[in-house]
Design a protein around this motif. Structure first.
Motif, mmCIF file in Angstrom:
data_model
loop_
_atom_site.group_PDB
_atom_site.id
_atom_site.type_symbol
_atom_site.label_atom_id
_atom_site.label_comp_id
_atom_site.label_asym_id
_atom_site.label_seq_id
_atom_site.Cartn_x
_atom_site.Cartn_y
_atom_site.Cartn_z
ATOM 1 N N GLY A 312 0.822 -1.210 0.000
ATOM 2 C CA GLY A 312 0.000 0.000 0.000
ATOM 3 C C GLY A 312 0.853 1.257 0.000
ATOM 4 N N ALA A 313 1.923 1.239 0.786
ATOM 5 C CA ALA A 313 2.804 2.404 0.855
ATOM 6 C C ALA A 313 3.521 2.608 -0.475
ATOM 7 N N CYS A 314 3.926 1.531 -1.108
ATOM 8 C CA CYS A 314 4.591 1.649 -2.409
ATOM 9 C C CYS A 314 3.608 2.166 -3.460
ATOM 10 N N ASN A 315 2.378 1.679 -3.391
ATOM 11 C CA ASN A 315 1.344 2.175 -4.306
ATOM 12 C C ASN A 315 1.172 3.690 -4.142
ATOM 13 N N ALA A 316 1.182 4.152 -2.884
ATOM 14 C CA ALA A 316 1.037 5.586 -2.624
ATOM 15 C C ALA A 316 2.222 6.355 -3.195
ATOM 16 N N ALA A 317 3.423 5.792 -3.072
ATOM 17 C CA ALA A 317 4.610 6.455 -3.617
ATOM 18 C C ALA A 317 4.518 6.547 -5.137
ATOM 19 N N LEU A 318 4.040 5.481 -5.774
ATOM 20 C CA LEU A 318 3.880 5.493 -7.236
ATOM 21 C C LEU A 318 2.839 6.535 -7.653
ATOM 22 N N LEU A 319 1.721 6.561 -6.936
ATOM 23 C CA LEU A 319 0.669 7.536 -7.247
ATOM 24 C C LEU A 319 1.183 8.965 -7.112
ATOM 25 N N ALA A 320 1.992 9.194 -6.071
ATOM 26 C CA ALA A 320 2.532 10.536 -5.842
ATOM 27 C C ALA A 320 3.404 10.965 -7.010
ATOM 28 N N ASP A 321 3.903 10.001 -7.763
ATOM 29 C CA ASP A 321 4.721 10.317 -8.928
ATOM 30 C C ASP A 321 3.936 10.183 -10.237
ATOM 31 N N GLY A 322 2.626 10.056 -10.143
ATOM 32 C CA GLY A 322 1.803 10.009 -11.350
ATOM 33 C C GLY A 322 1.723 8.645 -12.001
ATOM 34 N N LEU A 323 2.087 7.597 -11.261
ATOM 35 C CA LEU A 323 2.076 6.250 -11.837
ATOM 36 C C LEU A 323 0.956 5.429 -11.209
ATOM 37 N N ILE A 324 0.020 4.985 -12.029
ATOM 38 C CA ILE A 324 -1.119 4.219 -11.522
ATOM 39 C C ILE A 324 -0.936 2.744 -11.836
ATOM 40 N N VAL A 325 -0.751 1.940 -10.806
ATOM 41 C CA VAL A 325 -0.677 0.488 -10.982
ATOM 42 C C VAL A 325 -1.895 -0.119 -10.286
ATOM 43 N N ARG A 326 -1.976 -1.456 -10.253
ATOM 44 C CA ARG A 326 -3.193 -2.074 -9.725
ATOM 45 C C ARG A 326 -2.948 -2.763 -8.389
ATOM 46 N N GLN A 327 -3.710 -2.366 -7.377
ATOM 47 C CA GLN A 327 -3.715 -3.118 -6.123
ATOM 48 C C GLN A 327 -4.605 -4.336 -6.330
#
Ligand SMILES: *Cc1c(COP(=O)(O)O)cnc(C)c1O
Length: 362
Positions: A312-327
């Motif tokens: 979840g934290a890594c997903n948040a880091a990716l989102l903060a950089d404009g990268l949307i992946v799938r949980q």
């Protein structure tokens, strides 16, 4: 729920499907890597066919899809009379459930299987049954152990989504041979083109009366928004599915664009080559960073973290950089993120952000 006007049993158990998101408020450099779409989009031939198809919108489409079926038959060496086309392979899955499974029947699939199997089974009033996987891989013995007299359909995606793993044709064949007489095996080949030396199970379909294959234009061909998929099966199954299929289930635009895409060898080859190259590259980078992966045979990788919290934290880091992946918690994999293989710059951005994230984690 209304007090008196009630849907069929099972319908209210369906959880609404959440598509991969595509936007982050306030950002215009977003890269969507959450739906396994081709990063290059549709090819030139598909785009040109789309532009041309506007001229004939007043005409009803073909009801037998003869043109697209002939093209598919020629491309993959299949009996044209046993191909059926639908609005995405989702529609073929839905036809199968509607036709073969009802109240009291069981629809079997594996632990981390595609969510549409459950949704379509419930929509048909049937009971979804889940068999465990071994190391995030389809387990034929576990599936066979879960089979009962009520099992009517068995779905496996090969390669599977969201794990990217696959089982050899010998295992698929063993499953087909050991199923009880009343059960139909469905081989979901949404990612079959990405797997090397794999026909999606087409030869097995030809050899048997109890195997159906589904395929799609949504992944390799870059046409997820168009909604075209197809199925290949024994004659007795096609005769049934064609009764359920609406005569105008595909528009002229869908049929023409899909047929053009099929013939775009340059686009298909480039997409496959780049996917393999960047999938290997990203997998190596992730592993070097201490993020585990399984060998992927598709256009995504499943990155596994130490815990659901870390994912979840890594997903948040990716989102903060404009990268949307799938949980993928809804697939029973809360400690993982499914990352579609983007173009080179997208893959580099992903590796960069995950690298910085893992460094902070220590
Ligand atoms: C994407 C996908 C499909 C394809 O769905 P369409 O309806 O053809 O877009 C089917 N099965 C699996 C496992 C998938 O991941």
């Amino acid at each position: 729920m209304h007090a008196h006007i009630r849907p069929q049993p099972g319908i209210l158990e369906i959880a609404l499907y959440q598509g991969g998101s595509s936007k982050i408020a306030g950002r215009d450099d977003v890269v969507k890597l959450s739906s396994n779409e081709n990063p290059f989009g549709p090819g030139d031939l598909a785009r040109q066919a789309f532009a041309r198809s506007g001229h004939d919108l007043h005409r009803y489409p073909s009801t037998d899809h003869a043109g697209l079926r002939a093209a598919l038959g020629a491309q993959f060496g299949l009996d044209v009379g046993r191909i059926i086309c639908g609005a995405g392979s989702d529609e073929i899955i839905s036809f199968l459930c509607q036709s073969y499974a009802g109240p009291g029947d069981e629809v079997l699939y594996s632990q981390h299987g595609f969510l549409m199997y459950r949704i379509s089974a419930l929509a048909a009033g049937a009971t979804p049954v889940v068999a465990p996987e071994t190391d995030r891989t389809t387990d034929v013995d576990a599936l066979l152990a879960a089979v009962t007299k009520r099992t009517k359909l068995v779905f496996i995606a090969n390669p599977n989504n969201p794990t990217g793993t696959m089982i050899p044709l010998s295992e698929v064949t063993r499953l087909a041979k050991k199923l009880p007489k009343q059960a139909l095996l469905v081989l979901d080949g949404a990612y079959a083109e990405y797997a090397e030396d794999y026909d999606g199970g087409a030869a097995l379909v030809d050899a048997r009366e109890n195997v159906v294959m589904t395929r799609t234009f949504s992944k390799l061909y870059g046409l997820g928004g168009l909604r075209v998929g197809w199925g290949y099966g024994p004659q007795h199954v096609m005769d049934v599915l064609n009764r359920v299929r609406g005569p105008f289930n595909l528009s002229t635009v869908q049929l023409d664009v899909a047929e053009a895409a099929l013939g775009d060898v340059i686009h298909v080859t480039r997409s496959l080559t780049e996917n393999a190259r960047m999938r290997d590259w990203l997998t190596d980078r992730l592993n070097a960073l201490g993020v585990a992966t399984d060998p992927s045979h598709a256009n995504f990788v499943l990155a596994r973290f130490r815990s659901a919290e870390q994912a979840g934290a890594c997903n948040a880091a990716l989102l903060a950089d404009g990268l949307i992946v799938r949980q993928v918690g809804s697939y029973g994999l809360p400690e993982a993120l499914r990352i579609t293989i983007g173009d080179e710059s997208a893959c580099r951005r992903v590796a960069h952000v995950i690298g910085a994230f893992m460094e902070q984690q220590g």
